[in-house]
Motif scaffolding. Sequence first.
Motif, mmCIF file in Angstrom:
data_model
loop_
_atom_site.group_PDB
_atom_site.id
_atom_site.type_symbol
_atom_site.label_atom_id
_atom_site.label_comp_id
_atom_site.label_asym_id
_atom_site.label_seq_id
_atom_site.Cartn_x
_atom_site.Cartn_y
_atom_site.Cartn_z
ATOM 1 N N ARG A 133 1.024 -1.121 0.310
ATOM 2 C CA ARG A 133 0.544 -0.082 -0.061
ATOM 3 C C ARG A 133 1.095 1.188 0.193
ATOM 4 N NH1 ARG A 133 -5.357 -1.058 4.352
ATOM 5 N NH2 ARG A 133 -6.370 -2.729 2.813
ATOM 6 N N ALA A 134 0.314 2.961 -0.370
ATOM 7 C CA ALA A 134 1.175 3.641 -0.256
ATOM 8 C C ALA A 134 0.185 4.963 -0.106
ATOM 9 C CB ALA A 134 1.235 4.262 -2.031
ATOM 10 N N VAL A 135 0.970 6.146 0.407
ATOM 11 C CA VAL A 135 -0.172 7.068 0.977
ATOM 12 C C VAL A 135 0.864 8.362 0.959
ATOM 13 C CG1 VAL A 135 0.547 6.800 2.915
ATOM 14 C CG2 VAL A 135 -1.051 8.517 2.767
ATOM 15 N N ASN A 136 0.262 9.207 0.025
ATOM 16 C CA ASN A 136 1.456 10.500 0.288
ATOM 17 C C ASN A 136 0.643 10.778 1.643
ATOM 18 O OD1 ASN A 136 2.408 13.133 -1.157
ATOM 19 N ND2 ASN A 136 1.280 13.040 -2.936
ATOM 20 N N LEU A 137 1.906 12.041 1.990
ATOM 21 C CA LEU A 137 2.060 12.463 3.258
ATOM 22 C C LEU A 137 1.767 13.717 3.282
ATOM 23 C CD1 LEU A 137 4.329 9.626 5.473
ATOM 24 C CD2 LEU A 137 1.610 10.173 5.373
ATOM 25 N N THR A 138 1.942 14.576 1.995
ATOM 26 C CA THR A 138 2.194 16.121 1.199
ATOM 27 C C THR A 138 1.033 16.129 1.422
ATOM 28 O OG1 THR A 138 3.373 17.124 0.917
ATOM 29 C CG2 THR A 138 2.893 15.401 -0.770
ATOM 30 N N LEU A 157 8.957 26.699 3.705
ATOM 31 C CA LEU A 157 7.811 26.354 3.453
ATOM 32 C C LEU A 157 7.958 24.816 4.832
ATOM 33 C CD1 LEU A 157 8.061 26.388 0.005
ATOM 34 C CD2 LEU A 157 7.979 28.367 1.287
ATOM 35 N N ARG A 158 6.616 24.934 5.181
ATOM 36 C CA ARG A 158 6.274 24.003 5.551
ATOM 37 C C ARG A 158 4.817 22.945 4.983
ATOM 38 N NH1 ARG A 158 5.190 24.103 12.410
ATOM 39 N NH2 ARG A 158 3.690 22.257 12.493
ATOM 40 N N PHE A 159 4.872 22.281 4.668
ATOM 41 C CA PHE A 159 3.781 21.362 4.099
ATOM 42 C C PHE A 159 3.757 20.356 5.404
ATOM 43 C CE2 PHE A 159 6.465 22.853 0.778
ATOM 44 C CZ PHE A 159 6.041 22.586 0.089
ATOM 45 N N GLY A 160 2.693 19.425 5.512
ATOM 46 C CA GLY A 160 1.927 18.487 6.459
ATOM 47 C C GLY A 160 0.607 17.340 5.975
ATOM 48 N N SER A 161 0.976 16.495 6.984
ATOM 49 C CA SER A 161 -1.221 16.461 6.667
ATOM 50 C C SER A 161 -1.717 15.830 8.302
ATOM 51 C CB SER A 161 -1.167 15.110 5.955
ATOM 52 O OG SER A 161 0.556 14.145 6.415
ATOM 53 N N VAL A 162 -2.437 15.071 8.209
ATOM 54 C CA VAL A 162 -3.615 15.298 9.527
ATOM 55 C C VAL A 162 -3.036 13.480 9.966
ATOM 56 C CG1 VAL A 162 -4.923 15.259 11.445
ATOM 57 C CG2 VAL A 162 -4.300 16.582 10.036
ATOM 58 N N LEU A 163 -2.543 13.211 11.037
ATOM 59 C CA LEU A 163 -2.670 11.110 10.653
ATOM 60 C C LEU A 163 -3.235 10.490 12.011
ATOM 61 C CD1 LEU A 163 1.525 10.716 9.689
ATOM 62 C CD2 LEU A 163 -0.317 10.606 8.734
ATOM 63 N N PRO A 164 -3.806 10.272 10.861
ATOM 64 C CA PRO A 164 -5.304 9.000 12.652
ATOM 65 C C PRO A 164 -3.318 8.432 13.823
ATOM 66 C CG PRO A 164 -4.788 7.276 10.700
ATOM 67 C CD PRO A 164 -4.222 8.515 10.383
ATOM 68 N N ALA A 165 -4.383 8.666 15.573
ATOM 69 C CA ALA A 165 -3.153 7.531 15.864
ATOM 70 C C ALA A 165 -4.295 6.731 17.325
ATOM 71 C CB ALA A 165 -2.378 8.409 16.718
ATOM 72 N N GLU A 175 0.267 14.980 13.786
ATOM 73 C CA GLU A 175 0.997 15.803 12.381
ATOM 74 C C GLU A 175 2.126 15.024 11.629
ATOM 75 O OE1 GLU A 175 0.976 20.473 10.641
ATOM 76 O OE2 GLU A 175 0.837 19.912 13.157
ATOM 77 N N CYS A 176 1.883 15.037 10.723
ATOM 78 C CA CYS A 176 2.654 14.542 9.748
ATOM 79 C C CYS A 176 3.899 16.171 9.549
ATOM 80 C CB CYS A 176 2.808 13.826 8.452
ATOM 81 S SG CYS A 176 4.671 13.107 7.679
ATOM 82 N N ILE A 177 4.789 16.374 9.343
ATOM 83 C CA ILE A 177 5.641 17.647 9.168
ATOM 84 C C ILE A 177 6.696 17.719 8.067
ATOM 85 C CG2 ILE A 177 6.259 20.479 9.795
ATOM 86 C CD1 ILE A 177 4.902 19.852 12.757
ATOM 87 N N LEU A 178 6.389 18.489 7.413
ATOM 88 C CA LEU A 178 7.622 18.267 5.909
ATOM 89 C C LEU A 178 8.064 19.825 5.840
ATOM 90 C CD1 LEU A 178 5.197 15.606 3.900
ATOM 91 C CD2 LEU A 178 7.260 15.108 5.208
ATOM 92 N N LEU A 179 9.263 19.842 6.056
ATOM 93 C CA LEU A 179 10.148 20.727 6.032
ATOM 94 C C LEU A 179 10.691 21.264 5.068
ATOM 95 C CD1 LEU A 179 10.339 21.461 9.479
ATOM 96 C CD2 LEU A 179 9.135 22.683 8.936
ATOM 97 N N VAL A 239 -8.163 18.008 1.974
ATOM 98 C CA VAL A 239 -7.152 18.348 3.354
ATOM 99 C C VAL A 239 -6.658 19.334 3.576
ATOM 100 C CG1 VAL A 239 -4.620 18.215 2.878
ATOM 101 C CG2 VAL A 239 -6.188 16.570 1.727
ATOM 102 N N LEU A 240 -7.086 20.277 3.754
ATOM 103 C CA LEU A 240 -6.206 22.154 3.971
ATOM 104 C C LEU A 240 -7.767 22.352 5.226
ATOM 105 C CD1 LEU A 240 -4.715 25.046 3.627
ATOM 106 C CD2 LEU A 240 -6.565 25.815 2.327
ATOM 107 N N GLU A 241 -8.973 22.199 4.789
ATOM 108 C CA GLU A 241 -9.692 21.918 5.947
ATOM 109 C C GLU A 241 -9.270 20.678 7.171
ATOM 110 O OE1 GLU A 241 -14.577 21.872 6.880
ATOM 111 O OE2 GLU A 241 -13.424 20.916 4.689
ATOM 112 N N SER A 242 -8.446 20.096 7.299
ATOM 113 C CA SER A 242 -8.852 18.630 7.455
ATOM 114 C C SER A 242 -6.690 18.944 8.686
ATOM 115 C CB SER A 242 -8.362 17.519 7.546
ATOM 116 O OG SER A 242 -7.030 17.653 6.674
ATOM 117 N N CYS A 243 -6.390 20.276 8.101
ATOM 118 C CA CYS A 243 -5.205 20.322 9.008
ATOM 119 C C CYS A 243 -5.785 21.854 9.731
ATOM 120 C CB CYS A 243 -3.750 20.654 7.688
ATOM 121 S SG CYS A 243 -3.717 19.536 6.702
ATOM 122 N N ASN A 244 -6.636 22.347 8.880
ATOM 123 C CA ASN A 244 -6.826 24.180 9.224
ATOM 124 C C ASN A 244 -7.820 23.348 11.236
ATOM 125 O OD1 ASN A 244 -5.698 25.942 8.142
ATOM 126 N ND2 ASN A 244 -7.613 25.690 5.999
#
Length: 287
Positions: A133-138, A157-165, A175-179, A239-244
């Motif tokens: 399986r694959a997932v895009n985390l950005t 620049l800060r990218f990211g996504s919300v991960l279930p835990a 939060e997965c943080i990509l800098l 995606v943006l709404e979930s991050c906000n």
Amino acid sequence: MKLTSLPKNGLSLDYYYYDDGGMDDSENSLPSDFVSLIDVWYKGHALYSKVIWGIPSSDSANGWFYNYPFRIDLSQHSAENNENNNGDVFLSTVSGVSPVPSMEQERKDGKLWRELNDGVKLSWIVVNKKMKRAVNLTSWHPLSGQRHWPTDADFVLRFGSVLPAKEVLPCQVAECILLMKFRVTGMGGEEAGEPSTLALTELSMQIQDMGGVHLNGRCSLLLLKEALSCHRSRNYDEVLESCNLYLKAQSELKEEKIRSECRFDTLCVFSGIAIFAAICTMWYRKF
């Protein structure tokens, strides 16, 4: 399953330790099971691509990776695999941006900063070979950033996504943080029509809980594995709404923590005054 913090000199470190309660290690994902596919674009043009097999620096014999803060730093990874870097790591170079007459002018109009926010896109796909399986985390587009930090020539620049835990953290999300950091290496000239030149000097991934605590390697692997099976969306607005929503909840949590600390401080002050008054009263009655 339970979460505890690793003590060090009587204090709690800023990362979590995951106690699997005797879970069979064969059920857990290993660092070697993951493959990272990274692509960076600027205004539709491919800027940088990289494939990383496994997780760098995770094969240590003492197992430090599982108990220390999780982080994938592509600048360090590139340096280790580049014999001719001479101490400088430039992942790639951006050309074609508008000329920057001076950093003072950039501070005023922010033209270069807007171009980076609008033009840079990031894709960081994580593949689990065992699960297939694959997932895009950005978030594709930057969620936030900071210009002129840590130096005037740097733009982060800060990218990211919300991960279930749900099964890993008490807050049930992380939060997965990509800098991504760019550095101006050539100012260019507006009169001569020469564009400015930027170097991509940092690209990294780390995972934090809602309190801003860095998760260790063991926790992070569990979250990456869970992210491969959770709900995903190609809708950027969703995606943006979930991050906000995550950032809003995180801000409310910090505010509540500050209020609790203020109430505790107030209680300590009044308790101290009451104790002092009681001592003075006893001393007055005695004499």
